[in-house]
Write an enzyme that holds these catalytic residues in place. Structure first.
Site, mmCIF file in Angstrom:
data_model
loop_
_atom_site.group_PDB
_atom_site.id
_atom_site.type_symbol
_atom_site.label_atom_id
_atom_site.label_comp_id
_atom_site.label_asym_id
_atom_site.label_seq_id
_atom_site.Cartn_x
_atom_site.Cartn_y
_atom_site.Cartn_z
ATOM 1 N N GLU A 41 -5.724 -13.760 47.865
ATOM 2 C CA GLU A 41 -4.856 -12.491 47.179
ATOM 3 C C GLU A 41 -4.930 -11.369 48.467
ATOM 4 O O GLU A 41 -5.900 -10.975 48.957
ATOM 5 C CB GLU A 41 -5.725 -12.056 45.815
ATOM 6 C CG GLU A 41 -5.241 -10.884 45.232
ATOM 7 C CD GLU A 41 -6.049 -10.523 44.049
ATOM 8 O OE1 GLU A 41 -5.454 -9.814 43.137
ATOM 9 O OE2 GLU A 41 -7.222 -10.754 44.095
ATOM 10 N N LYS A 108 1.640 -10.784 39.527
ATOM 11 C CA LYS A 108 0.493 -10.799 38.705
ATOM 12 C C LYS A 108 0.658 -10.304 37.330
ATOM 13 O O LYS A 108 0.915 -9.316 36.979
ATOM 14 C CB LYS A 108 -0.565 -10.456 39.204
ATOM 15 C CG LYS A 108 -2.037 -10.408 38.942
ATOM 16 C CD LYS A 108 -2.941 -9.773 39.632
ATOM 17 C CE LYS A 108 -4.782 -10.091 39.230
ATOM 18 N NZ LYS A 108 -5.681 -9.051 40.186
ATOM 19 N N CYS A 142 -5.859 -14.400 40.636
ATOM 20 C CA CYS A 142 -7.080 -13.928 40.636
ATOM 21 C C CYS A 142 -7.462 -13.573 39.030
ATOM 22 O O CYS A 142 -7.749 -14.884 38.369
ATOM 23 C CB CYS A 142 -7.250 -12.551 41.324
ATOM 24 S SG CYS A 142 -9.015 -12.233 41.592
#
Length: 251
Positions: A41, A108, A142
């Site tokens: 990430e 994300k 994540c």
């Protein structure tokens, strides 16, 4: 298909230096036969809540680096980058770079509200699944890992989940357990690639891993810079789901 996860340190807020750091590791992964190479990430800068010092326009230098490496090594690359869209909004985008020059972006879906990521980075609202050499590959970033419903939503069309992360040492047991849980409950492969090193007062210990559809660890790393690899076979996903038809019982 052979995949590789590159567990690497990051030069804080210095994309060019990090590009130089990871390029030999990408070359090593490709030399080992990997067709899909996964980094972390915000792979070039580290996870920074303030986008101003690090964000690049979509199509910017770090995205171009991934595309150049993909073309050079005839492999697909996945990593996330802090980017500014044409609408002026910042997003934590996972980039899928193809050797043919194609690029896909996944924003994300779950910015990390615990550190106020959501105040500076706009949440995505679209899933991304890319067919890579016949392996249906869905990408997450994540904190998304904590939300099982997002993984469930694309399970029927997914052979492999890729999770790129900057996941700190203090919650490393959560990382390791959640990777296995996502694999077991969706009967799919999971590759999680996490950074190492120290940045912004946080320590990262990696613990990158490849998990099979039954939750067995095929490859894993500890605290050092390294490349892990494994072979992903979509037929294994099909046979696992046919033999244990648990997905059909979801409500």
């Amino acid at each position: 298909m052979k995949i590789a996860g590159i567990q690497h340190d990051i030069v804080w807020q210095d994309a060019e230096a990090t590009h130089a750091l990871v390029a030999p590791m990408i070359a090593a992964a490709a030399a080992g036969g990997a067709r899909l190479i996964v980094l972390t990430e915000m792979f070039a800068t580290g996870f920074c809540i303030d986008p101003e010092p690090i964000a690049q326009d979509e199509g910017g230098a770090s995205e171009q680096f991934l595309l150049q490496q993909a073309a050079l090594h005839d492999a697909y690359l996945i990593a996330s980058v802090a980017q500014r869209g044409a609408d002026g909004q910042y997003r934590n985008n996972a980039i899928v770079a193809a050797p043919t020059g194609e690029v896909w972006r996944y924003a994300k879906i779950h910015p990390f509200t615990y550190t106020r990521e959501h105040e500076n980075y706009t949440a995505g609202d679209q899933f991304l699944t890319v067919d890579i050499d016949g392996v249906r590959t869905s990408v997450f970033v994540c904190y998304d890992l904590r939300f099982a419903d997002e993984f469930w939503a694309v399970a029927a069309d997914t052979d492999l989940y890729v999770v790129v992360a900057n996941w700190p040492e203090s919650r490393s047991e959560h990382w390791k357990l959640l990777l296995r849980a996502r694999a077991i409950e969706n009967q799919a492969y999971v590759v999680g690639v996490n950074r190492i090193g120290v940045a912004d007062r946080l320590t990262y210990t990696g613990d990158s891993a490849v998990i099979d559809p039954l939750g067995r660890t095929l490859a894993e790393a500890s605290r050092t810079a390294t490349v892990i690899s494994s072979v992903i076979d979509p037929e294994t996903v099909t046979s696992t789901r046919d033999g244990l038809p648990f997905l059909a019982d979801r409500r």
